[in-house]
Design an enzyme around this catalytic site. Structure first.
Site, mmCIF file in Angstrom:
data_model
loop_
_atom_site.group_PDB
_atom_site.id
_atom_site.type_symbol
_atom_site.label_atom_id
_atom_site.label_comp_id
_atom_site.label_asym_id
_atom_site.label_seq_id
_atom_site.Cartn_x
_atom_site.Cartn_y
_atom_site.Cartn_z
ATOM 1 N N THR A 1 0.650 -4.407 -2.361
ATOM 2 C CA THR A 1 -0.287 -4.635 -1.257
ATOM 3 C C THR A 1 -1.683 -4.127 -1.574
ATOM 4 O O THR A 1 -2.675 -4.717 -1.134
ATOM 5 C CB THR A 1 0.248 -3.954 0.022
ATOM 6 O OG1 THR A 1 1.494 -4.551 0.374
ATOM 7 C CG2 THR A 1 -0.713 -4.123 1.186
ATOM 8 N N LYS B 1 2.491 0.605 4.877
ATOM 9 C CA LYS B 1 1.784 0.206 3.653
ATOM 10 C C LYS B 1 0.688 -0.805 3.953
ATOM 11 O O LYS B 1 -0.305 -0.905 3.216
ATOM 12 C CB LYS B 1 2.773 -0.322 2.613
ATOM 13 C CG LYS B 1 3.534 -1.587 3.002
ATOM 14 C CD LYS B 1 2.853 -2.866 2.569
ATOM 15 C CE LYS B 1 3.575 -4.092 3.110
ATOM 16 N NZ LYS B 1 2.899 -5.354 2.753
#
Length: 347
Positions: free
Chosen positions: A251, A194
């Site tokens: 994120t 990620k």
């Protein structure tokens, strides 16, 4: 909840935030740092301004530069070092960790040289079964945890008793909720990859491409996480949970994310070394791009976003050309198992 002696290695932003959670939960917490000035600041001023400007640290948290002192009588040890430093720190810590101590790590990345997950690295250096090492992951910006904003994470281990022990250690009713998960491979793979997609999201926004482009990048990024994770032995359901899509959203949408901010700087044409310098802290997505590119080859999976970011970071490819390369790929199916389509009845 019974009070425990807990040691956190090291005193970066995420390590300090988790140490605050543990201290708030009534545990006696020691945090280890190599920096004498940092340790003095934590102990006397109750701050760690370099990493967490807004946080007031609890009295139950103390810092030391003496690793043996930090680990003396530790009933749980939480590794929160950068991926590049985890093996060295684990090797130094190993002689001082008791055989019954709970081992947790919250590092999101692979070891670049060996391509190993952090639980594999810790297993080798600590002489523990890999299944006994607990992975803490999920959408959890340190800046928000440190000021006690509501956060939910997952602790993953194949040994349920170890996962539940970590759950009991970290969970509180005020702001930090913890779920268990039996799939550490999935949690570690998602947590690492990620960061690459976070770089891409920041780059997309930095180029002014808008919400449509970023939504597509995040969605296809999740597909890359799933392809690699599945090949490595993860359970696909993990990627639909907190360690997967949950962490990916955090994120790719927040300025708290170093990887997102690094992507914005890449969009300005800066090289990765200058980007790292401006961020001032480790940007795990850069190292992970190197490792994931090799893992994609090793496991024979296609990771076009990772490939293009590797070209931008390490091959001098202009960011705009990387986006054009992604948009110009040959047509394909979103759901890759073509058997899902009824080709005998195209209507």
């Amino acid at each position: 909840m019974a009070s425990s002696n807990v040691t956190v290695l090291v005193a970066g932003s995420w390590g300090t935030a988790l140490a605050c959670v543990l201290a708030d939960n009534g545990h006696r917490v020691k945090i280890w740092t190599r920096g004498t000035q940092q340790a003095d600041e934590i102990n006397t001023e109750r701050t760690n301004r370099k990493y967490l400007k807004e946080a007031a640290l609890p009295e139950a948290l103390t810092a030391t530069t003496d690793l043996a002192e930090a680990l003396a009588d530790a009933e749980a040890v939480v590794f929160v070092a950068p991926s590049s430093a985890t093996r060295e720190i684990a090797r130094l810590a190993a002689p001082h960790i008791g055989p019954e101590a709970l081992i947790v790590h919250a590092t999101k990345g692979f070891e670049t040289g060996s391509l190993k997950r952090m639980s594999q690295v810790l297993s080798e250096e600590l002489g523990r079964e890999e299944g006994q090492i607990v992975v803490l992951s999920g959408p959890s910006h340190a800046e928000e945890v440190a000021v006690r904003l509501p956060t939910t994470v997952v602790v993953a281990a194949t040994d349920l008793l170890q996962a539940e022990a970590a759950q009991d250690l970290f969970m509180n009713d005020a702001y930090f909720r913890v779920y268990t998960n039996p799939d550490p491979i999935g949690a570690e793979t998602a947590g690492a990859i990620k960061n690459i997609i976070g770089l891409g999201a920041g780059l997309s926004d930095g180029l002014g491409f808008g919400d449509n482009a970023k939504a597509a990048l995040v969605t296809r990024g999740l597909a890359e996480i799933g392809r690699l994770g599945s090949a490595m032995g993860a359970h696909m359901l993990t990627f639909a949970g907190l360690a997967g899509v949950g962490d990916l959203i955090a994120t790719c949408t927040s300025r708290h994310s170093r990887n997102y901010r690094a992507g914005e700087l890449l969009a300005q044409g800066l090289g990765y070394e200058e980007v790292q310098s401006r961020i001032g802290m480790v940007v795990e997505g850069v190292r992970t791009t190197l490792a994931a590119s090799k893992l994609a080859v090793q496991y024979g999976v296609e990771m076009p976003i990772t490939s293009q970011l590797h070209a931008v970071l390490f091959e001098g490819k202009p960011p705009l050309q990387a986006v054009e390369a992604l948009m110009g790929r040959v047509r394909t199916h979103e759901i890759e198992e073509a058997v899902l389509f009824n080709r005998s009845n195209p209507s």
